[in-house]
Design a protein around this motif. Structure first.
Motif, PDB file in Angstrom:
ATOM      1  N   CYS A 193       0.662  -2.188   7.984  1.00 58.45           N
ATOM      2  CA  CYS A 193      -0.241  -1.069   8.275  1.00 58.45           C
ATOM      3  C   CYS A 193      -1.335  -0.660   7.127  1.00 58.45           C
ATOM      4  O   CYS A 193      -0.695  -0.581   5.886  1.00 58.45           O
ATOM      5  N   CYS A 213       0.503   3.176   6.090  1.00 58.85           N
ATOM      6  CA  CYS A 213       1.802   3.427   5.653  1.00 58.85           C
ATOM      7  C   CYS A 213       2.590   2.284   5.319  1.00 58.85           C
ATOM      8  O   CYS A 213       3.654   2.179   4.835  1.00 58.85           O
ATOM      9  N   THR A 260       4.036  -0.198   7.090  1.00 60.37           N
ATOM     10  CA  THR A 260       5.000  -0.704   7.774  1.00 60.37           C
ATOM     11  C   THR A 260       4.395  -2.252   8.517  1.00 60.37           C
ATOM     12  O   THR A 260       3.425  -2.364   8.298  1.00 60.37           O
ATOM     13  N   CYS A 292      -0.791   1.051  12.316  1.00 57.48           N
ATOM     14  CA  CYS A 292       0.478   0.977  13.182  1.00 57.48           C
ATOM     15  C   CYS A 292       0.237   2.313  14.089  1.00 57.48           C
ATOM     16  O   CYS A 292      -0.577   3.237  13.897  1.00 57.48           O
ATOM     17  N   CYS A 310       0.541   5.936  12.361  1.00 58.37           N
ATOM     18  CA  CYS A 310      -0.562   6.454  11.946  1.00 58.37           C
ATOM     19  C   CYS A 310      -1.752   6.663  12.810  1.00 58.37           C
ATOM     20  O   CYS A 310      -2.736   7.468  12.469  1.00 58.37           O
TER      21      CYS A 310
HETATM   22 ZN    ZN Z   1       1.294   3.208   9.514  1.00 54.79          ZN
END
Ligand code: ZN
Length: 198
Positions: free
Chosen positions: A58, A61, A63, A70, A73
């Motif tokens: 992402c 963040c 991830t 993501c 977010c």
């Molecule tokens: Zn994210």
């Protein structure tokens, strides 16, 4: 002496290189795979290739996600001013499963470990500091309670302190990551609620 065929040996070798798989498990898995129907083996192989080709970090963040941003977010209802720092995507999933955390995350993809030669530049720390240039009220450090997790927490808190942003640490002694069941969700929430200022 080669006990198995070269092809099997290669498969065992590859499987044994995965985390948490010892040579015995690798052998068991290899023989299991060989005995599986062709279609299932293809499904598994394709799932691996497909995930590798399509999963990415992402942009906010870090991830793992199928999209540029993501779902957490991208959700405007989340509190983007509160960032929980976790070591990996599994820990994010554990907190997300509680359904009670309303902030966003930052995934470090590891922890600082002088023993293993993993330094601050080997995890997504620069990226976290960049995010803090935006509008952030609090950084909750939810790294594991292992030596590496604690080292990372102290390092991050020292970096953030001068910015004046509130830094907190989840209550200690919480096993984050791994297979977290219902009882652990309660523990996770208690750790979050009991977080202390750093
Ligand atoms: Zn994210």
């Amino acid at each position: 002496m080669e006990l198995y065929s070269g092809h099997i040996n290669k498969l065992i070798e590859e499987l044994a290189g995965l985390p948490g798989i010892g040579s015995k498990s690798a052998q068991r898995l290899a023989f299991h795979l060989i005995n599986m129907p062709q279609t299932r083996v293809e499904r598994l192989a394709n799932a691996i290739l497909d995930a590798k080709a399509n999963v990415r970090y992402c942009k906010e963040c870090y991830t793992l996600t199928d999209h540029e941003i993501c779902p957490v977010c991208a959700n405007e209802k989340r509190d983007h001013g509160t960032i929980m720092v976790v070591e990996n995507a599994r820990d994010l999933a554990a907190y997300e499963k509680t359904g009670k955390y309303e902030g966003v995350y930052h995934v470090l993809h590891g922890a600082i470990s002088p023993m293993l030669g993993i330094g601050p530049n080997d995890i997504k720390l620069k990226e976290l500091m960049q995010r803090l240039e935006g509008d952030v009220n609090e950084v909750i450090i939810a790294t594991n309670s292992s030596l590496e997790g604690e080292t990372t927490a102290m390092y991050i808190s020292k970096l953030i302190k001068p910015t004046g942003i509130r830094v907190t640490r989840i209550a200690s002694g919480v096993p984050v990551g791994g297979d977290l069941e219902y009882i652990d969700e309660v523990t996770l929430l208690r750790a979050l609620e009991g977080r202390v200022e750093l």
